[in-house]
Scaffold this motif. Structure first.
Motif, PDB file in Angstrom:
ATOM      1  N   UNK A  39       1.042  -1.247  -0.321  1.00  0.00           N
ATOM      2  CA  UNK A  39      -0.172  -0.249  -0.086  1.00  0.00           C
ATOM      3  C   UNK A  39       0.382   1.269  -0.518  1.00  0.00           C
ATOM      4  N   UNK A  40       2.001   1.377   0.652  1.00  0.00           N
ATOM      5  CA  UNK A  40       2.761   2.624   1.200  1.00  0.00           C
ATOM      6  C   UNK A  40       3.787   2.559  -0.089  1.00  0.00           C
ATOM      7  N   UNK A  41       4.126   1.509  -1.638  1.00  0.00           N
ATOM      8  CA  UNK A  41       4.707   1.761  -2.293  1.00  0.00           C
ATOM      9  C   UNK A  41       4.876   3.388  -2.805  1.00  0.00           C
ATOM     10  N   UNK A  42       3.899   3.527  -3.498  1.00  0.00           N
ATOM     11  CA  UNK A  42       3.294   4.610  -4.009  1.00  0.00           C
ATOM     12  C   UNK A  42       3.428   5.599  -3.778  1.00  0.00           C
ATOM     13  N   UNK A  43       2.548   5.585  -2.546  1.00  0.00           N
ATOM     14  CA  UNK A  43       2.116   7.320  -1.851  1.00  0.00           C
ATOM     15  C   UNK A  43       2.447   6.685  -0.566  1.00  0.00           C
ATOM     16  N   UNK A  44       2.642   7.832   0.332  1.00  0.00           N
ATOM     17  CA  UNK A  44       2.545   7.658   2.133  1.00  0.00           C
ATOM     18  C   UNK A  44       1.173   7.818   2.323  1.00  0.00           C
ATOM     19  N   UNK A  45       1.052   7.764   3.213  1.00  0.00           N
ATOM     20  CA  UNK A  45      -0.632   7.598   3.532  1.00  0.00           C
ATOM     21  C   UNK A  45      -1.089   7.754   4.441  1.00  0.00           C
ATOM     22  N   UNK A  48      -5.485   6.365   8.648  1.00  0.00           N
ATOM     23  CA  UNK A  48      -6.817   6.227   8.103  1.00  0.00           C
ATOM     24  C   UNK A  48      -7.030   6.035   7.208  1.00  0.00           C
ATOM     25  N   UNK A  49      -6.453   6.624   6.262  1.00  0.00           N
ATOM     26  CA  UNK A  49      -6.406   5.862   4.128  1.00  0.00           C
ATOM     27  C   UNK A  49      -5.480   4.651   4.511  1.00  0.00           C
ATOM     28  N   UNK A  50      -4.420   4.116   5.520  1.00  0.00           N
ATOM     29  CA  UNK A  50      -3.929   2.737   5.508  1.00  0.00           C
ATOM     30  C   UNK A  50      -4.719   1.982   5.424  1.00  0.00           C
ATOM     31  N   UNK A  51      -5.359   2.152   6.422  1.00  0.00           N
ATOM     32  CA  UNK A  51      -6.579   1.242   7.020  1.00  0.00           C
ATOM     33  C   UNK A  51      -8.466   1.497   6.279  1.00  0.00           C
ATOM     34  N   UNK A  88       1.087  10.522   9.182  1.00  0.00           N
ATOM     35  CA  UNK A  88       1.664  10.292   7.648  1.00  0.00           C
ATOM     36  C   UNK A  88       3.270   8.653   7.446  1.00  0.00           C
ATOM     37  N   UNK A  89       2.953   8.067   6.760  1.00  0.00           N
ATOM     38  CA  UNK A  89       3.243   7.008   7.069  1.00  0.00           C
ATOM     39  C   UNK A  89       4.036   7.140   5.831  1.00  0.00           C
ATOM     40  N   UNK A  90       5.807   6.467   5.435  1.00  0.00           N
ATOM     41  CA  UNK A  90       5.805   6.000   4.254  1.00  0.00           C
ATOM     42  C   UNK A  90       6.746   4.909   4.457  1.00  0.00           C
ATOM     43  N   UNK A  91       7.641   4.355   3.156  1.00  0.00           N
ATOM     44  CA  UNK A  91       8.520   3.643   3.056  1.00  0.00           C
ATOM     45  C   UNK A  91       9.955   4.174   3.402  1.00  0.00           C
ATOM     46  N   UNK A  92      10.950   3.387   3.495  1.00  0.00           N
ATOM     47  CA  UNK A  92      11.644   4.243   4.241  1.00  0.00           C
ATOM     48  C   UNK A  92      12.367   3.767   2.641  1.00  0.00           C
ATOM     49  N   UNK A  93      14.099   3.453   2.297  1.00  0.00           N
ATOM     50  CA  UNK A  93      14.576   2.769   0.963  1.00  0.00           C
ATOM     51  C   UNK A  93      14.593   1.512   1.315  1.00  0.00           C
TER      52      UNK A  93
END
Length: 119
Positions: A39-45, A48-51, A88-93
């Motif tokens: 889910x986080x591959x294309x956008x930081x969310x 509630x958006x993740x949920x 907000x959550x996102x992926x690290x490298x």
């Protein structure tokens, strides 16, 4: 069997029960870990958006999964000091690197499935 960490030059016994790499693999391959990373591959969310994106996950399980993935260094967490706080959550490298083959796996699986109608 040993797996070598390219960055630190450490050797890990991945089949040993106290290998730190096993914890990360367990978190990534948990019931919800894969879906959070994809889910986080294309956008930081935001939470509630993740949920809302990951149907079927409870807030409790999402919070636990995010906590583990943040601890493992796969996901970052940013809290904006507003009322209420915006998180907000996102992926690290590292998370991007791990999420890429998971997305590829998901794409390969869905390409083999029969077309279905959306819910």
């Amino acid at each position: 069997m040993q797996v070598t960490s390219a960055e630190a030059g450490n050797h890990y016994e991945v089949f040993h029960t106290d290998c730190p790499a096993r914890d990360i693999v367990d978190h990534v391959t948990s019931r919800w870990g894969v879906w959070v990373l994809i889910s986080l591959r294309s956008n930081d969310l935001r939470f509630h958006e993740l949920r809302d994106t990951i149907r079927g996950i409870s807030e409790k399980m999402l919070a636990q999964t995010l906590r583990a993935l943040v601890h493992d260094g796969l996901v970052w967490r940013n809290v904006e000091p507003t009322t209420p706080p915006h998180v907000t959550y996102g992926l690290t490298d590292f998370g991007q690197n791990i999420g890429e083959p998971l997305t590829d796996l998901f794409n390969r699986i869905t390409q083999r499935l029969s077309p279905t109608s959306p819910e």
